[in-house]
Write an enzyme that holds these catalytic residues in place. Structure first.
Site, short mmCIF file in Angstrom:
data_model
loop_
_atom_site.label_atom_id
_atom_site.label_comp_id
_atom_site.label_asym_id
_atom_site.label_seq_id
_atom_site.Cartn_x
_atom_site.Cartn_y
_atom_site.Cartn_z
CG ASP A 78 1.07 -1.40 2.79
OD1 ASP A 78 1.65 -2.48 2.67
OD2 ASP A 78 0.74 -0.70 1.84
CB CYS A 119 -3.30 -6.66 3.97
SG CYS A 119 -4.16 -6.75 5.57
CG ASP A 120 -2.83 -2.16 1.99
OD1 ASP A 120 -3.75 -2.69 2.64
OD2 ASP A 120 -2.42 -1.01 2.23
CE LYS A 121 0.86 -1.67 -1.71
NZ LYS A 121 0.24 -1.49 -0.40
CB CYS A 192 -7.29 -0.72 8.36
SG CYS A 192 -5.64 -1.23 8.85
CD GLU A 440 0.34 2.73 1.52
OE1 GLU A 440 -0.42 2.05 0.82
OE2 GLU A 440 0.24 2.83 2.76
CB SER A 466 -2.28 4.95 3.30
OG SER A 466 -3.38 4.33 3.91
#
Length: 551
Positions: A78, A119-121, A192, A440, A466
């Protein structure tokens, strides 16, 4: 075994021939087939060190008596996709990931899965596939990144790059210092360093019972993570032998515990999209209001970035998710986990090593959980704010709207200093349909903070934020502008009132004026009319339902 469909019987001579063509032995043919869904890519720091973990998982599968097969899954960063066309693809990729895992597992009749993610998704996409498939499944999250360091101060991606851009523009830091931060903020592999979406989802996955104790916070590139990967491979085979399928763990109690942990830690607002989507895939019906109900009775017990100063490494050293479960054990709903122990048994065994990093219930950072669901005439179906990252001064905010039709125009106005104290920045046509893909808004929110406006400007959007966003930033406004929601009829100078303690967000206009404007509203031409995003925007549902696709 499910894999008998491809490996047993006279009719399966060609199938077996092809499998032997991979190098499999006759003995391997008799073992459970365990797939490793590996989202490795050297495009994404959270995924760049996954190959050693995949090898450890495979070794664990073989050690446990299974036959390991590895297949690839796409991953988008992202942060790299942020602020340009690429971010349109991030949330939609969640559906692609779920489809990919489902497709391989079904086509090759795998008996079980180990989902290697970060990570995010990617994590929610894989969990959605687990819920659909309902086969024995365990998750290995690849782990948080270590903090960066510059001038002997610990650094993180969001605060020291995204926010630093505006700090440099406003003259607070030099170009040389900005360059140093750029080089030092991300020192190596991992997700992160704060409680942003990737690490929130890792913690939520562990709390849900879908990964082994310690996995949610064990640092990337650590020996601990490699051991957990090996043990997860072994455990996957045991889950197959005992027929412990995903839905036996991912039930209503697991979803409740996930939301409880999310609020206690002060996690990313993106979970308000992902947890309902996971629940939907697992056949569990939940409403958006459940997040707020749990938040109101759940103290916020950690102070991780972006809202606080602690890093994921601090949380891990203080005891991680299991220690947080220990603090929350009286509030948990008991449930099985992939470890073979119940979540309450794991919570009882948890140990808090630092009572300031993970606080007791009677001494929380905030009395309520990290998330708040607001409603009002501007968001009849709800919206979300990370209240644990909002200063006391901004919990109530009233200001004049300054309206933008896209993230780019809002970002330019902020950087050109056209956004002033007292403004409510409205960014619309960035929802699931209108974006498309619900981009985002980290760049605008970070710019507001970097410009020193974090306590004097609010931002609302039908897009999303985010996990790194902090301040009076309210997302997921539902219905979105592209569906004719009230955010579509806001004009420059309109007064917007936000009251987080009362869970209210209102456009200060009469009902008659709102109805008149809504009657005059006309749908806009889609921003993207080609490729699979066109199909996505035709099928995607509202943010308040998790932005899942219609069947």
């Amino acid at each position: 075994m499910r894999s008998d469909r491809v490996k047993k019987g006279l009719e399966r001579v060609p199938n077996r021939a092809l499998l032997f063509g991979t190098g499999m032995t006759e003995k391997g043919m008799r073992k459970p087939f365990i797939g490793i869904a590996n989202s490795y890519t050297n495009l994404v720091p959270g995924h760049v060190d996954m190959q050693p973990l995949a090898a450890a998982i495979a070794n664990g599968i073989f050690s446990g008596g299974g036959q390991a097969f590895e297949f690839g899954i796409p991953a988008i960063c992202d942060g790299v996709a942020m602020g340009h066309l690429g971010m349109h693809y991030s949330l939609p990729s969640r559906e692609l990931i779920a489809d990919c895992v489902e497709s391989i597992a079904q086509a090759h009749a795998l008996d079980g899965l180990v989902l290697l993610t970060a990570c995010d998704k990617i994590t929610p996409g894989m969990l959605m596939a687990a819920g659909r498939l309902d086969i024995p499944t365990i998750v290995v999250t690849a782990g948080p990144m270590m903090a960066g360091r510059h001038n002997m101060i610990r650094r993180s991606l969001v605060r020291d790059t995204f926010e630093a851009i505006a700090s440099h523009r406003s003259g607070k830091i030099t170009a040389q210092e900005l360059g140093c931060l750029e080089m030092e903020a991300c020192p190596g592999a991992g997700a992160c360093q704060g409680l942003y979406t990737a690490n929130t989802m890792a913690c939520v996955t562990e709390a849900m019972g879908m990964s082994l104790p310690g996995c949610g916070t064990a640092l990337a590139v650590s020996a601990k993570k490699k051991r957990l990967a090996f043990e997860s491979g072994e455990r996957a085979v045991e889950l197959v032998k005992k027929n412990i399928t995903a839905r036996k763990i991912m039930n209503a109690n697991a979803i409740y515990n996930a939301i409880l942990m999310d609020n206690a830690l002060g996690g990313s607002t993106n979970t308000v999209l992902h947890i309902p989507a996971i629940a939907h895939a697992a056949g569990v019906d939940i409403k958006l209001d459940l997040f707020d109900e749990i938040s109101k009775r759940t103290p916020h017990i950690t102070n991780l970035r972006p809202g606080g100063e602690d890093f994921m490494e601090d949380f891990d050293w203080a005891g991680g998710v299991q220690a947080a479960l220990h603090v929350l054990q009286s509030r948990l709903k008991n449930n099985p986990t992939v470890s073979g122990k119940t979540v309450k048994a794991l919570a009882a065994a948890g140990r808090v090593c630092d009572n300031n990093i993970i606080r007791p219930l009677n001494k929380p950072y905030h009395k309520e959980g990290g998330l708040a669901i607001l409603k009002g005439n501007l968001a009849p179906n709800g919206c979300v704010v990370k209240q644990s990252a909002v200063s006391t001064k901004c919990m109530k905010f009233k200001g004049k709207a300054i309206v933008f039709e896209s993230e780019e125009t809002a970002m330019k106005a902020i950087m050109d200093r056209k956004v002033k104290a007292g403004h409510v920045v409205v960014v619309r046509y960035e929802g699931p349909k209108g974006g498309p893909g619900m981009r985002e808004m980290l760049s605008p929110t970070a710019a507001i903070a970097g410009m020193g406006l974090g306590e004097s400007v609010a931002l609302i959007t039908d897009g999303r934020f985010s996990g790194g966003t902090r301040g009076a930033c309210i997302g997921h406004i539902s219905p979105e502008a592209a569906e004719g929601g009230p955010i579509a009829i806001v004009k420059n100078g309109d007064i917007i009132e936000i009251d987080i303690p009362k869970r209210k967000i209102d456009l200060k206009l009469s009902r008659d004026e709102i109805n008149l404007r809504l009657a005059q509203w006309k749908p806009r031409k889609p921003k993207i009319e080609t490729g699979w995003l066109r199909r996505y925007q035709e099928m995607v549902t509202s943010a308040n339902t998790g932005a899942v696709l219609r069947a």
